[in-house]
Design a protein around this motif. Structure first.
Motif, short mmCIF file in Angstrom:
data_model
loop_
_atom_site.label_atom_id
_atom_site.label_comp_id
_atom_site.label_asym_id
_atom_site.label_seq_id
_atom_site.Cartn_x
_atom_site.Cartn_y
_atom_site.Cartn_z
N ARG A 1 -5.89 4.89 0.21
CA ARG A 1 -6.37 3.54 0.38
C ARG A 1 -5.63 2.89 1.54
NH1 ARG A 1 -5.52 -0.73 -3.90
NH2 ARG A 1 -5.76 -2.05 -2.06
N GLN A 2 -6.24 1.89 2.12
CA GLN A 2 -5.64 1.15 3.21
C GLN A 2 -5.84 -0.33 2.93
OE1 GLN A 2 -7.64 1.46 6.96
NE2 GLN A 2 -5.80 1.02 8.16
N GLY A 3 -4.81 -1.11 3.17
CA GLY A 3 -4.90 -2.53 2.94
C GLY A 3 -5.74 -3.24 3.99
N ALA A 4 -5.82 -4.55 3.86
CA ALA A 4 -6.73 -5.32 4.69
C ALA A 4 -6.20 -5.56 6.11
CB ALA A 4 -7.02 -6.67 4.03
N ARG A 5 -4.87 -5.58 6.26
CA ARG A 5 -4.31 -5.89 7.57
C ARG A 5 -4.62 -4.76 8.54
NH1 ARG A 5 2.05 -7.25 8.50
NH2 ARG A 5 2.09 -5.54 9.98
N GLY A 6 -4.84 -5.11 9.80
CA GLY A 6 -5.30 -4.15 10.80
C GLY A 6 -4.45 -2.91 10.94
N ASP A 7 -3.13 -3.06 10.84
CA ASP A 7 -2.27 -1.91 11.03
C ASP A 7 -1.78 -1.33 9.71
OD1 ASP A 7 1.01 -3.36 11.43
OD2 ASP A 7 -0.78 -4.19 10.47
N SER A 8 -2.41 -1.74 8.62
CA SER A 8 -1.94 -1.28 7.31
C SER A 8 -1.94 0.23 7.23
CB SER A 8 -2.84 -1.84 6.20
OG SER A 8 -2.72 -3.23 6.10
N PRO A 9 -0.87 0.81 6.71
CA PRO A 9 -0.83 2.26 6.58
C PRO A 9 -1.71 2.73 5.43
CG PRO A 9 1.11 1.31 5.58
CD PRO A 9 0.37 0.18 6.22
N LEU A 10 -1.97 4.02 5.40
CA LEU A 10 -2.66 4.62 4.27
C LEU A 10 -1.64 4.99 3.20
CD1 LEU A 10 -4.93 4.85 6.39
CD2 LEU A 10 -5.49 7.06 5.40
N HIS A 11 -2.05 4.80 1.96
CA HIS A 11 -1.26 5.25 0.83
C HIS A 11 -2.08 6.28 0.07
CE1 HIS A 11 1.97 2.29 1.32
NE2 HIS A 11 1.01 1.48 1.72
N PHE A 12 -1.47 7.42 -0.19
CA PHE A 12 -2.19 8.55 -0.76
C PHE A 12 -1.91 8.71 -2.26
CE2 PHE A 12 -3.88 10.81 2.93
CZ PHE A 12 -3.19 10.21 3.96
N GLY A 13 -2.91 9.24 -2.95
CA GLY A 13 -2.72 9.65 -4.33
C GLY A 13 -2.02 11.00 -4.39
N ASN A 14 -1.85 11.51 -5.60
CA ASN A 14 -1.17 12.79 -5.78
C ASN A 14 -2.07 14.01 -5.62
OD1 ASN A 14 1.49 11.87 -6.10
ND2 ASN A 14 1.12 11.37 -8.24
#
Lengths: 114, 113
Positions: free
Chosen positions: B93-106
């Motif tokens: 998933r990626q947050g709303a901010r333009g440079d938001s990083p991706l956060h991955f599931g397991n």
């Protein structure tokens, strides 16, 4: 997205600082530098990112050169649990056609030893 | 919370069988969602991304499809699995901010036999 060059592997003694270099000489002005790491059999973990200023968070520090052509990820006090593959990625994540298109290369295998 | 739930953790399926992998996320609404695949010894490959309900973009022509029936639900499917579909599937998933990083599931480790 710009390509990055990282050493294939590095070693670090537990408790010492781990300095992981990354070259990204073709980075464009709107591209950020992102660092992730992946421990075997788990999903990549976000560490830190920056545009041109140095950044620090609870995990690491990111030093970006003034010309932005290279950067260094610093783990100040490496532990055995920091053993992982570390990926340096440059990307423009600001939307449009560049949504989340992170290109993961081979990364650097960091081994922290006692 | 930015938690990402993926299941199952591991899956063994015969060639020609269907596939459905589900990803649900917590946290802010209207996140950008992604499916990546990592083949053995290879880097991560972006498969699909979604910027909203019902909106799917495919990065690589393949035997897979994706759907987003709800804001925080992303599904990866196949009607008939191929051996080459084996790999480690990751939802991010990626947050709303333009440079938001991706956060991955397991991830889900899929073996097609």
């Amino acid at each position: 997205d710009a390509k990055t060059t990282q050493p294939t592997s590095m070693d670090c003694a537990e408790g010492r600082a781990a300095n992981l270099p990354c070259n990204h000489s073709t980075i464009s002005g709107n591209e950020y530098v992102y660092w992730y790491r992946q421990i075997h059999s788990q999903g990549p973990q976000y560490i830190i990112h920056g545009l041109k200023n140095n950044e620090t968070n609870e995990m690491a520090s990111l030093i970006i050169t003034e010309d932005r052509k290279s950067s260094t990820l610093i783990l100040p006090h490496a532990t055995l649990r920091d053993t992982a593959v570390y990926y340096c990625i440059v990307a423009n994540n600001a939307g449009g056609t560049s949504y989340g298109k992170l290109t993961f290369g081979q990364g650097t295998i960091l081994t922290v030893h006692p | 919370s930015q938690t990402i739930h993926q299941w199952p953790a591991t899956l063994v399926q015969p060639v020609g069988s269907p596939l459905s992998l589900e990803c649900t996320v917590e946290g802010t609404s209207n996140p950008n969602l992604y499916w990546y695949r990592q083949a053995a010894g290879r880097g991560l490959q972006l498969l699909f991304y979604s910027v909203g309900i019902g909106q799917i973009s495919s990065e690589v022509p393949q035997n897979l499809s994706a759907s987003r029936p709800q804001d925080r639900q992303f599904i990866l499917s196949s009607k008939k699995l191929l051996l080459s579909d084996s790999g480690f599937y990751l939802c991010a998933r990626q947050g709303a901010r333009g440079d938001s990083p991706l956060h991955f599931g397991n991830g889900t480790r899929l073996t097609v036999t």
